[in-house]
Design an enzyme around this catalytic site. Structure first.
Site, PDB file in Angstrom:
ATOM      1  CE  LYS A  43      44.074  42.913  39.439  1.00  0.00           C
ATOM      2  NZ  LYS A  43      43.183  44.088  39.397  1.00  0.00           N
ATOM      3  CE  LYS A  72      37.378  45.646  37.222  1.00  0.00           C
ATOM      4  NZ  LYS A  72      38.344  46.471  36.492  1.00  0.00           N
TER       5      LYS A  72
END
Length: 346
Positions: free
Chosen positions: A149, A257
């Site tokens: 990230k 997702k």
């Protein structure tokens, strides 16, 4: 048939940071179906601040769905078009109800413990020492694909972390992915991508904020790093809209997702559309409990996509449900010596 629901708050073992902020808890909801002395469980994995169904009437819609369960799955999925996480929970619950074991939704070599799913190791944002420590632990754990990230701390520090990895491991040793979660401005994005490209990255997820189609399309056309759309897919419900979005932007990858894009059915529509346009894809969990992660993993295995998937999030929480899912040597595996402990009353 009867249906009920309950809320559950997952607690992170330690605060987990992205460019959108730091999380200490994760709200989720469960649906339970009961019919003919059988039970089915589904998880509605909402992400507050990101899910399109993060709305004041969310619980009201969940309650209405349970009260009208006799309408059947197909009709309810139509009514839930703007609530993708409830769609997914409902799909999961119906699958669970019909299965021999309520947690074995897609029987396969994976659920028999005979095969595994390659996954990426996830490195959360934090200070430099914390991120370096995470990278080291992922490599020691046998991961050959690591996702970092980025976008919340100093950019040069992030580059230094990537350089440190590349000084020791080539791209044939470790595949590196980064996820900016829309942190870059449109004016600075290309320059940052050029600097990132010095470290042989596999891809970058969502470099700029979603809903800037023209800017993202231009970026995908000239980028030195393959771009994967993630948040960009949220809230796009109809097939025609999905095809139009991918035609305009023409990304190198999309990331799915299920909790955010309408479950198994919604994800499959994205897959069909992307493949027709020559766009590759992979599947990622969205911080569900092991109940949702289990469903995503079992379904993902049936797709036989050989790329590392984003399914290593089960160990993030202190109060997750015990399950047969195990991360070992950079893969997700099903350990048949372990059983489920789903102790939530619905």
């Amino acid at each position: 048939m009867k249906a009920s629901y309950a809320k559950y708050n997952l607690q992170f073992k330690r605060p987990s940071g992205t460019s959108r902020g730091v999380m200490t808890t994760k709200e989720t909801w469960f649906i339970q179906l009961e019919a003919d002395n059988r039970k089915g469980i589904g998880e509605c994995g909402i992400l507050r601040g990101l899910s399109v169904d993060d709305r004041p009437d969310y619980e009201e819609k969940l309650k209405s769905t349970c009260e009208n369960i006799q309408l059947g799955l197909n009709r309810l999925l139509e009514d839930l078009i703007e609530f993708p996480s409830i769609q997914f929970g409902l799909e999961m619950a119906f699958k669970s109800l019909k299965s021999e074991s309520k947690f074995e939704l897609f029987p396969s070599e994976f659920t028999l413990g005979k095969d595994h799913i390659p996954i990426n190791g996830l490195v959360w944002m934090g200070d430099s020492d914390f991120m370096k420590q995470q990278v080291k632990s992922k490599i020691e754990a046998g991961f050959d694909c690591i996702k970092l990230k980025i976008g919340a701390i100093d950019f040069q520090t992030e580059l230094d972390i990537l350089k440190g990895i590349r000084d020791e491991f080539s791209k044939s040793d470790i595949e590196l992915r980064v996820d900016a979660n829309g942190a870059f401005s449109t004016s600075e994005a290309l320059e940052k991508l050029k600097r990132l490209s010095e470290y042989d990255l596999h891809s970058i997820e969502q470099p700029i904020k979603p809903k800037q189609c023209d800017a993202m399309a231009k970026l995908c056309e000239v980028t030195p790093i393959p771009i994967a759309l993630d948040e960009e897919l949220i809230g796009v419900f109809q097939n025609e809209e999905k095809e139009k979005l991918l035609q305009i932007i023409s990304p190198q990858y999309i990331i799915l997702k299920p909790s955010l894009v309408g479950g198994f059915n919604g994800s499959q529509e994205w897959i069909n559309t992307s493949e027709s346009l020559g766009i590759s894809w992979w599947i990622t969990s969205a911080l569900e409990s092991n109940v949702g992660l289990n469903a995503i993993a079992q379904w993902t295995y049936t797709l036989q996509n050989g790329m590392p998937q984003g399914l290593g999030t089960g160990s993030l929480f202190t109060n997750n449900f015990h399950s047969p899912l195990r991360v070992k040597n950079g893969t997700l595996q099903y350990d048949l010596t372990q059983d489920w402990d789903f102790n939530l009353r619905l």
